[in-house]
Design an enzyme around this catalytic site. Sequence first.
Site, PDB file in Angstrom:
ATOM      1  N   GLY A  64       5.880  14.291  50.262  1.00 25.02           N
ATOM      2  CA  GLY A  64       5.863  13.840  48.877  1.00 25.02           C
ATOM      3  C   GLY A  64       4.467  13.460  48.438  1.00 25.02           C
ATOM      4  N   SER A 183       5.630  -1.407  47.706  1.00 21.43           N
ATOM      5  CA  SER A 183       5.225  -1.914  46.407  1.00 21.43           C
ATOM      6  C   SER A 183       3.717  -2.075  46.344  1.00 21.43           C
ATOM      7  CB  SER A 183       5.896  -3.259  46.125  1.00 21.43           C
ATOM      8  OG  SER A 183       5.509  -3.728  44.853  1.00 21.43           O
ATOM      9  N   LYS A 228      13.285  -4.891  48.270  1.00 20.64           N
ATOM     10  CA  LYS A 228      12.458  -4.153  47.306  1.00 20.64           C
ATOM     11  C   LYS A 228      13.123  -4.102  45.942  1.00 20.64           C
ATOM     12  CE  LYS A 228       9.104  -1.340  45.947  1.00 20.64           C
ATOM     13  NZ  LYS A 228       9.496  -0.847  44.641  1.00 20.64           N
ATOM     14  N   HIS A 231      12.608  -7.388  44.318  1.00 19.73           N
ATOM     15  CA  HIS A 231      11.203  -7.431  43.901  1.00 19.73           C
ATOM     16  C   HIS A 231      11.035  -6.712  42.570  1.00 19.73           C
ATOM     17  CE1 HIS A 231       7.553  -4.994  43.456  1.00 19.73           C
ATOM     18  NE2 HIS A 231       6.892  -6.055  43.890  1.00 19.73           N
ATOM     19  N   ASN A 232      11.603  -5.501  42.450  1.00 19.89           N
ATOM     20  CA  ASN A 232      11.451  -4.742  41.217  1.00 19.89           C
ATOM     21  C   ASN A 232      12.144  -5.418  40.043  1.00 19.89           C
ATOM     22  OD1 ASN A 232      10.179  -2.936  42.889  1.00 19.89           O
ATOM     23  ND2 ASN A 232      11.245  -1.146  42.125  1.00 19.89           N
ATOM     24  N   GLU A 235       9.932  -8.065  38.905  1.00 23.16           N
ATOM     25  CA  GLU A 235       8.837  -7.410  38.171  1.00 23.16           C
ATOM     26  C   GLU A 235       9.246  -7.168  36.715  1.00 23.16           C
ATOM     27  OE1 GLU A 235       7.186  -2.918  38.281  1.00 23.16           O
ATOM     28  OE2 GLU A 235       7.096  -3.961  40.209  1.00 23.16           O
ATOM     29  N   LYS A 305      13.270   2.968  35.559  1.00 20.52           N
ATOM     30  CA  LYS A 305      13.735   3.919  36.574  1.00 20.52           C
ATOM     31  C   LYS A 305      15.012   3.463  37.276  1.00 20.52           C
ATOM     32  CE  LYS A 305       9.357   6.178  37.551  1.00 20.52           C
ATOM     33  NZ  LYS A 305       8.370   6.577  38.581  1.00 20.52           N
ATOM     34  N   TYR A 525      42.291 -15.865  42.120  1.00 21.13           N
ATOM     35  CA  TYR A 525      41.321 -14.979  42.765  1.00 21.13           C
ATOM     36  C   TYR A 525      39.997 -15.081  42.022  1.00 21.13           C
ATOM     37  CZ  TYR A 525      42.454 -11.983  38.776  1.00 21.13           C
ATOM     38  OH  TYR A 525      42.653 -11.504  37.519  1.00 21.13           O
TER      39      TYR A 525
END
EC number: 1.1.1.44
Length: 527
Positions: A64, A183, A228, A231-232, A235, A305, A525
């Site tokens: 990639g 990141s 991660k 974290h995003n 952000e 994204k 419940y």
Amino acid sequence: LEAPPGAARGSCTPGGERGAGGRRKVRARHSGTNASKVGVPGSGCAKGTDPLSPGLRADIALIGLAVMGQNLILNMNDHGFVVCAFNRTVSKVDDFLANEAKGTKVVGAHSLEEMVSKLKKPRRIILLVKAGQAVDDFIEKLVPLLDAGDIVIDGGNSEYRDTTRRCRDLKAKGILFVGSGVSGGEDGARYGPSLMPGGNKEAWPHIKNIFQGIAAKVGDEGAGHFVKMVHNGIEYGDMQLICEAYHLMKDVLGMEHGEMARAFEEWNKTELDSFLIEITANILKFRDSDGTHLLPKIRDSAGQKGTGKWTAISALEYGVPVTLIGEAVFARCLSSLKDERVQASRKLTGPGKIQFQGDKSSFLEDIRKALYASKIISYAQGFMLLRQAATEFGWTLNYGGIALMWRGGCIIRSVFLGKIKDAFDRNPGLQSLLLDDFFKSAVEDCQESWRRAISTGVQAGIPMPCFTTALSFYDGYRHDMLPANLIQAQRDYFGAHTYELLTRPGQFVHTNWTGHGGSVSSSSYNA
């Protein structure tokens, strides 16, 4: 995630500790000639020549060659590792070796078979491709080429459930799988990303020399990608909070771009010292080729994204009130309705624009403190979600280590994260950052300014979804009694869902509110 023996806690991989705010200088961009050929280190050797001496093989392969992949390869090369580069569009391999990787030890491959043949055993392969089906497709093609004990590392933004599935599927085939959040953006990947690995623990001894300086060892299955993901999400929240501060500066205080840039530069010398505050000042100063500021020309429709959305969905799934990240995601959704908003602006009214009459510098400080307090709430909520996930999946997470890991190389890197590590060092079992003495005092110090900034913004008709939800969460969290008792009574009234009494917690009772509903109740419940 506990630090491995011999690893430096909190250092970032592989670039080491940063200066104030966790920043590194932005790399200079350059282009080179097209002399090098695929499979050849950037030396201009003829195509087809094997650059590796007999018996020698590459340490690791990376699939990639988008910007993150290229920069991560160059970073590993800088630290003495021979990397084999591959891309589905193989012409990108030629271009990379001829330009960015020219003069390095990086080698290339035109096929997966060639790539695998050039690797030391156990083979180590990093995937930096689009999350989802592309990852599964590459794994399917790689498995027949690999041996038991070889390692596949997914460094993309994969959903943590996919990582757990892949880890288990490949384990059954003898392949070690690691899902590693990466990141830091383009610059972080080049000079020291924050890596958040999780997966098959047997892989760790074979990758730790490359993931050197990492703050945490391999956790269980999807832990790395969950960390991660959170974290995003944080952000998303940080960016939206800065946008709301910018909106108040621009539309309430009437500040010009240069003036706002100077304010953010000053803020970056305070508790808000961070990468995102730093780049915001730079963006506000930036001028287009015609000499005017670029920012006002950019269409106000924010993209995403999906990782912020995943964080919000996980919060709902596990019943954790991560309200600020949720509002940050919805703010982007609302921004994307640009054409609809333009039409609505011509028909819907709100408060008229008025000239700010107060002390400008004082209100600017109110905005700064509102941003800081809201940021504390966002991180408190994020760590609540990590704690709940650890309980759900039986993970062992080192919360202080995660904070320090995020401080080096991440988009959210900031001095502030060091304070979070300190809080968990003082009390590893801390339920909420708001209950730590440092953060408790910080919020109390900001509280009056926080409320003034929000009330002034509301009166001016400024949307502040994250500022307001942060304050609402704080007020809700500090109340020992909320009006949810009425919700329980309503649920029991119309659906016989039962309720608990304060004097008898754990015992569910039903009341015949109308006198003709009977005594039958539904089972209790939690969804």
